[in-house]
Write an enzyme that holds these catalytic residues in place. Structure first.
Site, mmCIF file in Angstrom:
data_model
loop_
_atom_site.group_PDB
_atom_site.id
_atom_site.type_symbol
_atom_site.label_atom_id
_atom_site.label_comp_id
_atom_site.label_asym_id
_atom_site.label_seq_id
_atom_site.Cartn_x
_atom_site.Cartn_y
_atom_site.Cartn_z
ATOM 1 N N ARG A 237 0.910 -0.768 -0.344
ATOM 2 C CA ARG A 237 -0.106 -0.088 0.087
ATOM 3 C C ARG A 237 0.934 1.231 0.029
ATOM 4 O O ARG A 237 2.014 1.280 1.019
ATOM 5 C CB ARG A 237 -1.119 -0.066 1.307
ATOM 6 C CG ARG A 237 -2.278 -1.262 0.801
ATOM 7 C CD ARG A 237 -3.142 -0.120 -0.075
ATOM 8 N NE ARG A 237 -4.596 -0.844 -0.411
ATOM 9 C CZ ARG A 237 -4.253 -1.884 -0.623
ATOM 10 N NH1 ARG A 237 -3.053 -2.957 -2.080
ATOM 11 N NH2 ARG A 237 -5.333 -2.948 -1.084
ATOM 12 N N GLU A 266 -4.361 7.740 -5.191
ATOM 13 C CA GLU A 266 -4.200 6.659 -6.513
ATOM 14 C C GLU A 266 -5.711 7.390 -7.025
ATOM 15 O O GLU A 266 -6.528 7.139 -6.299
ATOM 16 C CB GLU A 266 -4.327 5.728 -6.209
ATOM 17 C CG GLU A 266 -3.291 4.983 -5.636
ATOM 18 C CD GLU A 266 -2.798 3.514 -5.306
ATOM 19 O OE1 GLU A 266 -3.900 3.058 -5.569
ATOM 20 O OE2 GLU A 266 -1.605 2.721 -4.527
ATOM 21 N N HIS A 285 -1.243 0.018 -10.573
ATOM 22 C CA HIS A 285 -2.123 -0.370 -9.019
ATOM 23 C C HIS A 285 -1.859 -1.328 -9.944
ATOM 24 O O HIS A 285 -3.801 -2.694 -9.554
ATOM 25 C CB HIS A 285 -2.779 -0.241 -8.216
ATOM 26 C CG HIS A 285 -3.140 -0.813 -7.285
ATOM 27 N ND1 HIS A 285 -3.578 0.166 -6.400
ATOM 28 C CD2 HIS A 285 -3.077 -1.857 -6.978
ATOM 29 C CE1 HIS A 285 -3.806 -1.023 -5.210
ATOM 30 N NE2 HIS A 285 -3.402 -1.648 -5.081
HETATM 31 C C1 GLV Z 1 -4.986 -5.064 -4.131
HETATM 32 O O1 GLV Z 1 -4.316 -4.093 -4.353
HETATM 33 C C2 GLV Z 1 -5.582 -5.552 -3.786
HETATM 34 O O2 GLV Z 1 -5.634 -5.510 -1.809
HETATM 35 O O3 GLV Z 1 -6.238 -6.540 -3.481
#
Ligand code: GLV
Ligand code: GLV
EC number: 1.1.1.79
Length: 326
Positions: A237, A266, A285
């Site tokens: 994260r 983001e 991401h």
């Molecule tokens: C992606 O970042 C998730 O938490 O699945």
């Protein structure tokens, strides 16, 4: 009458059909206050919530008095106020197992892309700069046999350690809340405190979830422990890293490069200083974003929600105590 659910993500048709066997599905775009207001009655009567992203907090729970279960198409659930959900007896389900190998692939992609400067040199080829044999200004650094430091040795950390150890002959250091004997016996991983890991690893890979304890764990002081030749990778994260401190470290040469799949904000703002640095590889991401894995995550999230609505929470439940009280 079937219970109704709010679906705030686009799902493959067969999965929507699966939901409709058991529940009425109300599809919305997102969980923004505008969306909630425009569909106030549907939100007020929904027993379930299924999607990814958005913020599930006290305000949303107030708009959803009939909610009994929420299911996220993700492993991370930092966007949920878990205490508020638990207080309201709402079950929270997630997908901790489907994405493990895919996210480990993403981490290895970032390791290789940063070390070998893949994006930079490919861009130069496209611009027509490959006109004679290449010199040192095209060179990267080796990955194989360098030391990898893994922060957060959960399922994904294990899959990364496996790749690094067997695929690339890399010594593995790790830091986690507890010792992981399986990582030690299978991959020769060595447990280190965070400072030791940061000062010894050539590739520092963070897979930490976002919690009160992990927020800005990698701040200026910690980044200063890294070797000037070291590369920082983050696919956990964003807010685990103090981003302005990272920009400073990259600009001043305190660390060599960074490969980032997650950010403090983001989508990453186009004017982020990170985007002007040649030694940064920034991905949108995509940790788990393959067709196969995203399908499997969605399918699991659907079953998770249907199970939770029936009080079945043997697996994939973040707050299973709620089921016992109900
Ligand atoms: C992606 O970042 C998730 O938490 O699945
Ligand atoms: C966290 O990811 C841990 O397993 O400590």
């Amino acid at each position: 009458m079937k219970p109704s659910i709010i679906l705030y993500k686009t799902l493959p048709e067969n999965l929507v059909a699966r939901l409709k066997e058991k529940v009425d599905v109300i599809q919305v775009k997102n969980l923004s206050p505008e969306t909630v207001q425009a569909n106030a009655d549907a939100f007020a009567s929904a027993a379930g919530l299924l999607g990814a992203g958005g913020k599930v907090d006290g305000a949303l729970l107030t708009a959803m008095p009939a909610l009994r279960a929420a299911s996220t198409v993700s492993v991370g659930y930092d966007n949920f106020d878990v205490d508020a959900l638990t207080q309201r007896n709402v079950l929270l389900m997630h997908t901790p197992t489907e994405l493990t190998e895919t996210v480990a692939d993403t981490l290895m992609t970032l390791v290789l892309a940063t070390a070998r400067r893949v994006l930079e040199v490919a861009e130069r080829v496209k611009k027509g700069e490959w006109t004679s044999s290449i010199g040192p200004d095209w060179y990267g650094v080796d990955v194989h046999h360098k030391t990898i430091g893994i922060i957060g040795m959960g399922r994904i950390g294990m899959a990364l350690a496996q790749r690094a150890h067997f695929g690339f002959g890399m010594p593995v250091l790790y830091n986690a809340r507890r010792h992981h004997t399986e990582a030690e016996s299978r991959f020769g991983a060595r447990y280190c405190d965070l400072d030791t890991l940061l000062s010894e690893a050539d590739f520092v890979c963070s897979i930490l979830p976002l919690t009160d304890e992990t927020y800005h764990v990698l701040n200026a002081e910690k980044l200063a422990l890294m070797k000037p030749s070291a590369i920082l990778i983050n696919a956990g994260r964003g807010p685990v890293i103090d981003e302005p401190a990272l920009v400073d470290a990259l600009k001043s040469g305190k660390i060599h490069a960074a490969g980032l799949d997650v950010f403090e904000q983001e989508p990453l703002p186009v004017d982020s200083p990170l985007l002007s640095l040649p030694n940064v590889v920034a991905l949108p991401h995509i940790g788990s974003a393959t067709h196969e894995t995203r399908y499997n995550m969605a399918a699991t999230a659907v079953e998770n929600l249907l199970n939770a609505l029936e009080g079945k929470v043997e697996k994939n439940c973040v707050n299973p105590a709620v089921a016992k009280q109900a």
